[in-house]
Each structure stands twice: as structure tokens, then as C-alpha cells.
Design a protein around this motif. Structure first.
Motif, PDB file in Angstrom:
ATOM      1  N   ARG A 129      58.676  27.437  74.164  1.00  0.00           N
ATOM      2  CA  ARG A 129      59.996  27.470  73.592  1.00  0.00           C
ATOM      3  C   ARG A 129      60.321  26.175  72.853  1.00  0.00           C
ATOM      4  NH1 ARG A 129      62.367  29.666  79.252  1.00  0.00           N
ATOM      5  NH2 ARG A 129      61.614  31.838  79.098  1.00  0.00           N
ATOM      6  N   LEU A 130      59.630  25.198  73.259  1.00  0.00           N
ATOM      7  CA  LEU A 130      59.705  23.928  72.271  1.00  0.00           C
ATOM      8  C   LEU A 130      58.830  24.188  70.962  1.00  0.00           C
ATOM      9  CD1 LEU A 130      58.947  20.902  74.912  1.00  0.00           C
ATOM     10  CD2 LEU A 130      60.867  21.261  73.649  1.00  0.00           C
ATOM     11  N   LEU A 131      57.911  24.756  70.944  1.00  0.00           N
ATOM     12  CA  LEU A 131      56.976  25.089  69.971  1.00  0.00           C
ATOM     13  C   LEU A 131      57.782  25.914  68.928  1.00  0.00           C
ATOM     14  CD1 LEU A 131      54.494  24.832  68.080  1.00  0.00           C
ATOM     15  CD2 LEU A 131      53.714  26.707  69.453  1.00  0.00           C
ATOM     16  N   LEU A 132      58.598  27.071  69.560  1.00  0.00           N
ATOM     17  CA  LEU A 132      59.298  27.914  68.634  1.00  0.00           C
ATOM     18  C   LEU A 132      60.600  27.216  67.985  1.00  0.00           C
ATOM     19  CD1 LEU A 132      59.567  31.041  70.697  1.00  0.00           C
ATOM     20  CD2 LEU A 132      58.025  30.663  68.793  1.00  0.00           C
ATOM     21  N   CYS A 133      61.317  26.318  68.868  1.00  0.00           N
ATOM     22  CA  CYS A 133      62.197  25.282  68.446  1.00  0.00           C
ATOM     23  C   CYS A 133      61.864  24.563  67.268  1.00  0.00           C
ATOM     24  CB  CYS A 133      62.967  24.664  69.299  1.00  0.00           C
ATOM     25  SG  CYS A 133      63.994  25.465  70.640  1.00  0.00           S
ATOM     26  N   GLU A 134      60.866  23.997  67.059  1.00  0.00           N
ATOM     27  CA  GLU A 134      60.073  22.989  66.266  1.00  0.00           C
ATOM     28  C   GLU A 134      60.126  23.840  64.859  1.00  0.00           C
ATOM     29  OE1 GLU A 134      58.920  19.342  64.932  1.00  0.00           O
ATOM     30  OE2 GLU A 134      59.530  19.774  66.874  1.00  0.00           O
ATOM     31  N   LEU A 135      59.573  25.042  65.178  1.00  0.00           N
ATOM     32  CA  LEU A 135      59.160  25.818  63.759  1.00  0.00           C
ATOM     33  C   LEU A 135      60.691  26.238  63.340  1.00  0.00           C
ATOM     34  CD1 LEU A 135      56.399  28.142  65.206  1.00  0.00           C
ATOM     35  CD2 LEU A 135      56.170  25.939  63.630  1.00  0.00           C
ATOM     36  N   PHE A 136      61.585  26.718  64.188  1.00  0.00           N
ATOM     37  CA  PHE A 136      62.992  27.310  63.743  1.00  0.00           C
ATOM     38  C   PHE A 136      63.606  26.123  63.017  1.00  0.00           C
ATOM     39  CE2 PHE A 136      67.143  28.546  63.994  1.00  0.00           C
ATOM     40  CZ  PHE A 136      67.204  29.844  63.522  1.00  0.00           C
TER      41      PHE A 136
END
Length: 258
Positions: A129-136
Motif C-alpha cells: 500500500r505504501l508503494l501504491l500510494c507512492e505511485l498514485f
């Protein structure tokens, strides 16, 4: 919690120094491919992507993916598979992270988690989820970072009768600038992308419907059948009826090409 329905499944790394083309595959899971070396050339539906080192590509579940051309000189990437839903801004699938070091760190931590049985299983979901937030939130380097994906989506939403000028006016940029921005991600100009989408739509009508050639011309934005014929023959090297004959035992239109 943001992306609370997503769950980490697996992570793995791939690398080769040889020319390599992505195989045809379909996964029931979402996949993030973070390219670390070289350029990955891959297609999903109408979308053709050319992900360079530092880029992260989102592949959607239950869709066929395949390489378009070989990655010359090799390619390396990390693939993260996860369940649940995740959408980039305006349907964005190719991300250009503003902080590549942070993305790389999160990927390293995911790989360490996957190799270490002592970690609680929830830890993988948190890292994902941290990775997805970073991308979004930061997946577009600069204000126009997600512009190419928006342009591609706009082109695919029409009937194919667009000009570069129309696209530029829609997004309120001049033609030269918007073409440069688009080409940085898709490695080809807007006109070439419009033509690719148009050809694929024509092929779909020919292979999946009984529409007459005149009707297909109208639906794909041509003034007349002759213009459709010339365009398709130039782009594919085949006549319309010859292409349809690949999928039908006879020409259901009852008409012949010029």
C-alpha cells in the motif's frame, strides 16, 4: 485505509543480458512491473507500453499481455503481484516516479519480506500500500507526467477520426509540445498512435461483426469506403475482404474490394 482491499501476493525479479521479448501471458492478479535496466516493450489490449528504467507499469488482471518487440541488450525488472483494486489517475498505467530511490527501497523491502518467514503476513500488505500510494501521489514526475496516459485514453475513446490538432486543442497545449510529452512515454507520435488504434478498431469490426464495409467506414471516421480501403491496405498490406476472410468462410458483405 487507502487501498485496504489490496493484498500482497508475490514479488520476483527477472534479468537478462540477451535480447528478450515478453511472452504471452494472462494473470488473474494485478501486476506492477518496475523496470530497473533496459526498456520493456509490452502490449495490453489497445495499450502499447515502452517502460524504461525507473518506470513502473501496471498490468490489469485477466487481460492478455505480450511483448511487441525485443528488448535489445537485455532488460531487468521486478514484478509485484497483488489482489484487489488499484487505479492510477485518469486510468494511468505507466508511472514515472518522482522519487525512484523510494520506490526502489519499497521493492527491496517487499523482496526481503517475501524471503523472511518471521515477518507477520500483514507487513507485506502495508508495504504494498505504501508503494501504491507512492505511485498514485508521486507517480508523475512534473505536472504533465500523467498527460500521455490521458491522451491515449482520449484517443481510444473516439472513433479514430482525430487529428493531432484536435488532441492538442482538447488538452489546451500546442501540437509540438504535446507530441514531445506523449513520445517520451510511448516512443512514437500521437498521429502514429491514432492510426494504430484506428487499424485495430477496423480489424475488430471485420473479424467480430457482419457490418458492411461502408458502415465500418462510417463508424471509424472515414468519409467513404474508398478512403477506408486505402488506409487499411497501406497500414496492413491486406485488403479489407482478405482480412475478413481470415475469420469468415466467405465475404458476408457481398462486395469486393477495388
Amino acid at each position: 485505509m487507502l487501498y485496504e482491499d489490496t493484498a500482497f501476493v508475490s514479488v520476483g525479479a527477472f534479468g537478462t543480458q540477451e535480447n528478450w521479448i515478453h511472452p504471452v501471458r494472462k494473470s488473474p492478479l494485478n501486476e506492477l512491473i518496475a523496470v530497473t535496466e533496459g526498456t520493456l516493450h509490452i502490449c495490453e489490449d489497445y495499450n502499447e507500453f515502452h517502460a524504461e528504467a525507473g518506470n513502473v507499469l501496471l498490468l490489469k488482471p485477466n487481460r492478455e499481455h505480450y511483448g511487441t518487440i525485443p528488448s535489445e541488450g537485455g532488460v531487468s525488472f521486478v514484478r509485484v503481484s497483488f489482489s484487489g483494486s488499484f487505479e492510477g489517475k485518469d486510468g494511468q498505467q505507466l508511472f514515472i516516479p518522482a522519487d525512484t530511490e523510494q520506490v526502489s527501497l519499497l521493492l527491496q523491502q517487499l523482496r526481503r519480506f517475501d524471503d523472511t518467514a518471521e515477518y507477520p503476513r500483514d507487513f507485506g500488505d502495508y508495504l504494498l500500500r505504501l508503494l501504491l500510494c507512492e505511485l498514485f501521489l508521486f507517480g508523475s514526475a512534473g505536472d504533465t507526467g500523467n498527460l500521455p496516459a490521458r491522451i491515449a485514453a482520449y484517443i481510444r475513446s473516439g472513433n479514430g477520426a482525430l487529428r493531432v490538432r484536435d488532441v492538442a486543442e482538447h488538452f489546451d497545449y500546442n501540437e509540438d509540445y504535446i507530441t514531445r510529452v506523449f513520445k517520451r512515454v510511448y516512443t512514437r507520435g500521437i498521429k502514429a498512435y491514432i492510426d494504430t488504434v484506428r487499424v485495430r478498431r477496423i480489424k475488430q469490426y471485420l473479424s467480430e461483426t457482419d457490418e458492411s464495409l461502408h458502415e465500418i467506414a462510417r463508424k471509424t471516421g472515414f468519409d467513404d469506403y474508398a478512403s477506408l480501403y486505402s488506409f487499411f491496405k497501406y497500414k496492413t498490406g491486406m485488403t479489407l475482404s482478405a482480412y475478413r476472410a481470415l475469420y469468415r468462410s466467405e465475404d458476408t458483405d457481398g462486395q469486393e474490394d477495388k
